[in-house]
Design a protein around this motif. Sequence first.
Motif, PDB file in Angstrom:
ATOM      1  N   PRO A  30      -1.940  11.521  -2.419  1.00 58.01           N
ATOM      2  CA  PRO A  30      -0.519  11.605  -1.813  1.00 58.01           C
ATOM      3  C   PRO A  30      -0.585  11.433  -0.236  1.00 58.01           C
ATOM      4  O   PRO A  30       0.451  11.028   0.241  1.00 58.01           O
ATOM      5  CB  PRO A  30      -0.613  13.103  -2.315  1.00 58.01           C
ATOM      6  N   VAL A  31      -1.812  11.824   0.329  1.00 61.49           N
ATOM      7  CA  VAL A  31      -1.763  11.606   1.781  1.00 61.49           C
ATOM      8  C   VAL A  31      -1.524   9.917   2.101  1.00 61.49           C
ATOM      9  O   VAL A  31      -0.862   9.674   2.968  1.00 61.49           O
ATOM     10  CB  VAL A  31      -3.026  12.055   2.326  1.00 61.49           C
ATOM     11  N   VAL A  32      -2.141   9.197   1.464  1.00 61.99           N
ATOM     12  CA  VAL A  32      -2.300   7.810   1.634  1.00 61.99           C
ATOM     13  C   VAL A  32      -0.824   7.177   1.216  1.00 61.99           C
ATOM     14  O   VAL A  32      -0.359   6.402   2.326  1.00 61.99           O
ATOM     15  CB  VAL A  32      -3.224   7.000   0.817  1.00 61.99           C
ATOM     16  N   ARG A  33      -0.126   7.763   0.244  1.00 60.98           N
ATOM     17  CA  ARG A  33       1.040   7.041   0.015  1.00 60.98           C
ATOM     18  C   ARG A  33       2.212   7.579   0.944  1.00 60.98           C
ATOM     19  O   ARG A  33       3.079   6.889   1.049  1.00 60.98           O
ATOM     20  CB  ARG A  33       1.568   7.903  -1.527  1.00 60.98           C
ATOM     21  N   ASP A  34       1.882   8.552   1.779  1.00 60.19           N
ATOM     22  CA  ASP A  34       2.929   9.279   2.624  1.00 60.19           C
ATOM     23  C   ASP A  34       2.766   8.660   4.100  1.00 60.19           C
ATOM     24  O   ASP A  34       3.369   8.887   4.846  1.00 60.19           O
ATOM     25  CB  ASP A  34       3.076  10.622   2.758  1.00 60.19           C
ATOM     26  N   ILE A  35       1.831   7.930   4.191  1.00 59.15           N
ATOM     27  CA  ILE A  35       1.493   7.283   5.551  1.00 59.15           C
ATOM     28  C   ILE A  35       2.511   6.192   5.685  1.00 59.15           C
ATOM     29  O   ILE A  35       2.813   5.221   5.151  1.00 59.15           O
ATOM     30  CB  ILE A  35       0.131   6.742   5.816  1.00 59.15           C
ATOM     31  N   ALA A  53      -7.520   0.985  11.050  1.00 60.38           N
ATOM     32  CA  ALA A  53      -8.666   0.780  10.730  1.00 60.38           C
ATOM     33  C   ALA A  53      -9.474   1.640   9.757  1.00 60.38           C
ATOM     34  O   ALA A  53     -10.182   1.360   8.740  1.00 60.38           O
ATOM     35  CB  ALA A  53      -9.479   0.882  12.060  1.00 60.38           C
ATOM     36  N   LEU A  54      -8.901   2.877   9.719  1.00 63.44           N
ATOM     37  CA  LEU A  54      -9.490   4.036   8.829  1.00 63.44           C
ATOM     38  C   LEU A  54      -9.153   3.662   7.407  1.00 63.44           C
ATOM     39  O   LEU A  54     -10.039   3.695   6.533  1.00 63.44           O
ATOM     40  CB  LEU A  54      -9.346   5.278   9.318  1.00 63.44           C
ATOM     41  N   LEU A  55      -7.963   3.357   7.153  1.00 61.68           N
ATOM     42  CA  LEU A  55      -7.713   2.778   5.862  1.00 61.68           C
ATOM     43  C   LEU A  55      -8.272   1.665   5.326  1.00 61.68           C
ATOM     44  O   LEU A  55      -8.719   1.551   4.284  1.00 61.68           O
ATOM     45  CB  LEU A  55      -6.000   2.742   5.957  1.00 61.68           C
ATOM     46  N   ASP A  56      -8.351   0.774   6.092  1.00 64.97           N
ATOM     47  CA  ASP A  56      -9.284  -0.413   5.811  1.00 64.97           C
ATOM     48  C   ASP A  56     -10.629  -0.052   5.370  1.00 64.97           C
ATOM     49  O   ASP A  56     -11.328  -0.617   4.245  1.00 64.97           O
ATOM     50  CB  ASP A  56      -9.280  -1.396   6.880  1.00 64.97           C
ATOM     51  N   HIS A  57     -11.261   0.639   6.228  1.00 66.76           N
ATOM     52  CA  HIS A  57     -12.725   1.430   5.983  1.00 66.76           C
ATOM     53  C   HIS A  57     -12.583   1.867   4.576  1.00 66.76           C
ATOM     54  O   HIS A  57     -13.514   1.617   3.655  1.00 66.76           O
ATOM     55  CB  HIS A  57     -13.188   2.075   7.053  1.00 66.76           C
ATOM     56  N   LEU A  58     -11.702   2.791   4.453  1.00 66.01           N
ATOM     57  CA  LEU A  58     -11.719   3.576   3.067  1.00 66.01           C
ATOM     58  C   LEU A  58     -11.372   2.618   2.089  1.00 66.01           C
ATOM     59  O   LEU A  58     -12.102   2.802   0.841  1.00 66.01           O
ATOM     60  CB  LEU A  58     -10.865   4.742   3.175  1.00 66.01           C
ATOM     61  N   THR A 131     -13.128  12.663   0.236  1.00 69.19           N
ATOM     62  CA  THR A 131     -12.599  13.935   0.711  1.00 69.19           C
ATOM     63  C   THR A 131     -12.562  14.296   2.218  1.00 69.19           C
ATOM     64  O   THR A 131     -11.240  14.770   2.612  1.00 69.19           O
ATOM     65  CB  THR A 131     -13.875  15.147   0.394  1.00 69.19           C
ATOM     66  N   VAL A 132     -13.410  13.827   3.174  1.00 68.83           N
ATOM     67  CA  VAL A 132     -13.264  14.003   4.533  1.00 68.83           C
ATOM     68  C   VAL A 132     -12.136  13.010   5.032  1.00 68.83           C
ATOM     69  O   VAL A 132     -11.534  13.287   6.012  1.00 68.83           O
ATOM     70  CB  VAL A 132     -14.532  14.075   5.068  1.00 68.83           C
ATOM     71  N   HIS A 133     -12.285  11.841   4.813  1.00 68.41           N
ATOM     72  CA  HIS A 133     -11.495  10.998   5.425  1.00 68.41           C
ATOM     73  C   HIS A 133     -10.136  10.951   5.154  1.00 68.41           C
ATOM     74  O   HIS A 133      -8.940  10.649   5.713  1.00 68.41           O
ATOM     75  CB  HIS A 133     -11.809   9.338   5.033  1.00 68.41           C
ATOM     76  N   ALA A 134      -9.950  11.684   3.998  1.00 68.42           N
ATOM     77  CA  ALA A 134      -8.391  12.130   3.581  1.00 68.42           C
ATOM     78  C   ALA A 134      -7.927  13.053   4.498  1.00 68.42           C
ATOM     79  O   ALA A 134      -6.787  13.069   5.016  1.00 68.42           O
ATOM     80  CB  ALA A 134      -8.238  12.699   2.280  1.00 68.42           C
ATOM     81  N   TRP A 135      -8.919  14.018   5.137  1.00 66.34           N
ATOM     82  CA  TRP A 135      -8.128  14.797   6.205  1.00 66.34           C
ATOM     83  C   TRP A 135      -7.989  14.179   7.352  1.00 66.34           C
ATOM     84  O   TRP A 135      -6.991  14.367   8.059  1.00 66.34           O
ATOM     85  CB  TRP A 135      -9.519  16.030   6.153  1.00 66.34           C
ATOM     86  N   ASP A 136      -8.917  13.165   7.609  1.00 71.07           N
ATOM     87  CA  ASP A 136      -8.924  12.618   8.870  1.00 71.07           C
ATOM     88  C   ASP A 136      -7.314  11.797   8.832  1.00 71.07           C
ATOM     89  O   ASP A 136      -6.561  11.983   9.827  1.00 71.07           O
ATOM     90  CB  ASP A 136      -9.792  11.397   9.045  1.00 71.07           C
ATOM     91  N   LEU A 137      -7.223  11.245   7.672  1.00 69.97           N
ATOM     92  CA  LEU A 137      -5.709  10.739   7.580  1.00 69.97           C
ATOM     93  C   LEU A 137      -4.577  11.747   7.716  1.00 69.97           C
ATOM     94  O   LEU A 137      -3.481  11.341   8.398  1.00 69.97           O
ATOM     95  CB  LEU A 137      -5.691   9.570   6.633  1.00 69.97           C
ATOM     96  N   ALA A 138      -4.741  12.819   6.953  1.00 72.60           N
ATOM     97  CA  ALA A 138      -3.578  13.675   6.942  1.00 72.60           C
ATOM     98  C   ALA A 138      -3.518  14.253   8.444  1.00 72.60           C
ATOM     99  O   ALA A 138      -2.292  14.296   8.759  1.00 72.60           O
ATOM    100  CB  ALA A 138      -3.915  14.769   6.026  1.00 72.60           C
ATOM    101  N   ARG A 139      -4.488  14.495   9.036  1.00 75.10           N
ATOM    102  CA  ARG A 139      -4.192  15.115  10.326  1.00 75.10           C
ATOM    103  C   ARG A 139      -3.685  14.127  11.270  1.00 75.10           C
ATOM    104  O   ARG A 139      -2.872  14.489  12.390  1.00 75.10           O
ATOM    105  CB  ARG A 139      -5.731  15.728  10.813  1.00 75.10           C
ATOM    106  N   GLN A 143       0.060  15.512   8.287  1.00 80.07           N
ATOM    107  CA  GLN A 143       0.490  15.697   6.695  1.00 80.07           C
ATOM    108  C   GLN A 143      -0.480  17.208   6.148  1.00 80.07           C
ATOM    109  O   GLN A 143      -1.534  17.276   6.872  1.00 80.07           O
ATOM    110  CB  GLN A 143       0.134  14.615   5.849  1.00 80.07           C
ATOM    111  N   PRO A 144      -0.071  17.818   5.307  1.00 80.22           N
ATOM    112  CA  PRO A 144      -0.781  18.986   4.794  1.00 80.22           C
ATOM    113  C   PRO A 144      -1.951  18.376   4.045  1.00 80.22           C
ATOM    114  O   PRO A 144      -1.783  17.287   3.293  1.00 80.22           O
ATOM    115  CB  PRO A 144       0.211  19.843   3.932  1.00 80.22           C
ATOM    116  N   TYR A 145      -3.211  18.945   3.868  1.00 83.25           N
ATOM    117  CA  TYR A 145      -4.171  18.399   3.079  1.00 83.25           C
ATOM    118  C   TYR A 145      -5.259  19.729   2.976  1.00 83.25           C
ATOM    119  O   TYR A 145      -5.695  20.281   3.858  1.00 83.25           O
ATOM    120  CB  TYR A 145      -4.855  17.128   3.587  1.00 83.25           C
ATOM    121  N   GLU A 146      -5.606  19.790   1.742  1.00 82.29           N
ATOM    122  CA  GLU A 146      -6.517  20.907   1.330  1.00 82.29           C
ATOM    123  C   GLU A 146      -7.047  20.464   0.151  1.00 82.29           C
ATOM    124  O   GLU A 146      -6.583  20.561  -1.042  1.00 82.29           O
ATOM    125  CB  GLU A 146      -5.997  22.440   1.175  1.00 82.29           C
ATOM    126  N   PRO A 147      -8.555  20.133  -0.001  1.00 87.26           N
ATOM    127  CA  PRO A 147      -9.458  19.789  -1.295  1.00 87.26           C
ATOM    128  C   PRO A 147      -9.312  20.841  -2.070  1.00 87.26           C
ATOM    129  O   PRO A 147      -9.301  21.972  -1.598  1.00 87.26           O
ATOM    130  CB  PRO A 147     -10.431  19.051  -0.765  1.00 87.26           C
TER     131      PRO A 147
END
Length: 206
Positions: A30-35, A53-58, A131-139, A143-147
């Motif tokens: 959901p985080v990636v879709r809402d960027i 760049a972080l999305l490309d890396h992930l 898990t952690v890069h999703a937080w990077d992208l959300a922040r 966006q909200p994010y809580e694994p």
Amino acid sequence: MSEKNDIKISAPDGIKISALLKSAADHALPVVRDIGDEQLGAPTPCAEYDVHALLDHLFQVVVNFQALAAKRDADFGAAPEHLTGEWRERFAAETARLVDAWDAPGADEGTSGAMGLPARTVGSMVLGDLTVHAWDLARATGQPYEPDAALVGLLTAEFGSLAPTARKMGVFGEPVPVAPDAAPFDVLLALTGRDPGWVPPHRPQD
């Protein structure tokens, strides 16, 4: 995985990597879709990466770890350009393939590719990244994010023992101080060298 804050962990025996990845993906997608496209140039908690760049890396990690699940080698050189066309849906599709790859018989067993590491350790690397890069992208994108809490507990336990070695290898940054009553996920982020209170320079603190 060459980025400073990438993660090396080993999931405990008896828990399938694929099940853990499914949980991580359910929270990350959901985080990636809402960027928004207008957010791709925004800074992230990984100082060397903007959102693009972080999305490309992930993207690269998600694709390459499918090969590693099948005991094939993967190229972690420069990440190609992935953010073209319907990239959000392609990321979701590749993440589903990642889960399936680690669900295949034998994926959790033996060693994986040229890395020469136990397959469960290799699978857990991508679990940590997702898990952690999703937080990077959300922040980075507000966006909200809580694994999943159980996943946070698992990762934190692993990081507690592996962090000193990871810092010597340049995988983790120095730990960030947090309050004794800090939320479990904040503790996990701090172990990787991230500031749980980080926000982009143009946004005020929450």
